[in-house]
Scaffold this active site. Sequence first.
Site, PDB file in Angstrom:
ATOM      1  N   SER A 108     -11.796   1.266  27.566  1.00  0.00           N
ATOM      2  CA  SER A 108     -11.883   2.115  26.530  1.00  0.00           C
ATOM      3  C   SER A 108     -13.028   3.157  26.779  1.00  0.00           C
ATOM      4  O   SER A 108     -14.104   3.074  27.641  1.00  0.00           O
ATOM      5  CB  SER A 108     -12.250   1.620  25.156  1.00  0.00           C
TER       6      SER A 108
HETATM    7  N1  SAH Z   1     -12.178  -4.156  25.043  1.00  0.00           N
HETATM    8  C1  SAH Z   1     -11.718  -3.913  26.312  1.00  0.00           C
HETATM    9  C2  SAH Z   1     -10.528  -2.967  26.116  1.00  0.00           C
HETATM   10  C3  SAH Z   1      -9.174  -3.480  27.072  1.00  0.00           C
HETATM   11  S1  SAH Z   1      -7.602  -2.569  26.805  1.00  0.00           S
HETATM   12  C4  SAH Z   1     -12.570  -3.231  27.352  1.00  0.00           C
HETATM   13  O1  SAH Z   1     -13.896  -3.113  26.948  1.00  0.00           O
HETATM   14  O2  SAH Z   1     -12.541  -3.067  28.418  1.00  0.00           O
HETATM   15  C5  SAH Z   1      -7.069  -3.743  25.589  1.00  0.00           C
HETATM   16  C6  SAH Z   1      -6.698  -5.268  25.883  1.00  0.00           C
HETATM   17  O3  SAH Z   1      -6.175  -6.011  24.778  1.00  0.00           O
HETATM   18  C7  SAH Z   1      -6.110  -5.604  27.217  1.00  0.00           C
HETATM   19  O4  SAH Z   1      -6.821  -6.242  28.090  1.00  0.00           O
HETATM   20  C8  SAH Z   1      -4.859  -6.397  26.776  1.00  0.00           C
HETATM   21  O5  SAH Z   1      -4.401  -7.432  27.690  1.00  0.00           O
HETATM   22  C9  SAH Z   1      -5.368  -6.867  25.496  1.00  0.00           C
HETATM   23  N2  SAH Z   1      -4.508  -7.269  24.349  1.00  0.00           N
HETATM   24  C10 SAH Z   1      -3.240  -6.674  23.976  1.00  0.00           C
HETATM   25  N3  SAH Z   1      -2.604  -7.570  23.224  1.00  0.00           N
HETATM   26  C11 SAH Z   1      -3.274  -8.602  22.987  1.00  0.00           C
HETATM   27  C12 SAH Z   1      -3.267  -9.782  22.045  1.00  0.00           C
HETATM   28  N4  SAH Z   1      -2.102  -9.777  21.470  1.00  0.00           N
HETATM   29  N5  SAH Z   1      -4.159 -10.806  22.297  1.00  0.00           N
HETATM   30  C13 SAH Z   1      -5.310 -10.490  23.070  1.00  0.00           C
HETATM   31  N6  SAH Z   1      -5.515  -9.434  23.873  1.00  0.00           N
HETATM   32  C14 SAH Z   1      -4.550  -8.628  23.896  1.00  0.00           C
END
Ligand code: SAH
Length: 211
Positions: A62
């Site tokens: 993000s």
């Molecule tokens: N907090 C992260 C943001 C990653 S983007 C950072 O600091 O890098 C969002 C993430 O949510 C992705 O890695 C994706 O695989 C995950 N995601 C999407 N749907 C999900 C679900 N149902 N359960 C767990 N993770 C999920």
Amino acid sequence: MSQVASTVAINLARKLHEAGIRNNAVLQAVSNTPRELFLDGALAHKAYENTALPIGQGQTISQPYIVARMTELLLQHNPSKVLEIGTGSGYQAAILAQLVPQLCTIERIKALQIQARQRLKRLDLHNVSFKYGDGWKGWQNKAPFDAIMVTAAAASVPEALLMQLSECGVLVIPVGEDSQQLLKITRHGNEYSSQIIEAVKFVPLINGELA
Ligand code: SAH
């Protein structure tokens, strides 16, 4: 965490302050966290720009502003036990782990989860429990949580997350598909109140099947 703040990370924290982030503990955590560690080598030179960047598997780390904003919203409630949905690169988890006593984090892509776990270990952050699973369902065995932060956009607010909040708990979650709003939902016993924070752009929160 025994990280020495680098000039580039301090400059990023300064930019976030200019963008409206006022919580000093959050700005300090940004200054102390080497964001390049959460990116592929080829993107490391962009690590301290205030932008979202790809982390593989179609996912993104993000934008630092939104990481700081969501963290600030959550800290207003002084949470002891926090759940993050969407571990991704682990950057948001690394920021949170410096600011709250206990963090639980869920990721549905195994490769990302393994990498994030290694990164936090390398930074000596040991107050984090990792789960490979579907965050739409929350983490029943560890509930209740004083705060839950979802870092992917949900088509609707997952019922399980509302149920797993403690009595005065808070859920920070982007909701929507093409157009998304960041919501802060507060529990008051059996009642919930919701506040729109701002427009955001996140990858989707997947409901169901693990990757
Ligand atoms: N907090 C992260 C943001 C990653 S983007 C950072 O600091 O890098 C969002 C993430 O949510 C992705 O890695 C994706 O695989 C995950 N995601 C999407 N749907 C999900 C679900 N149902 N359960 C767990 N993770 C999920």
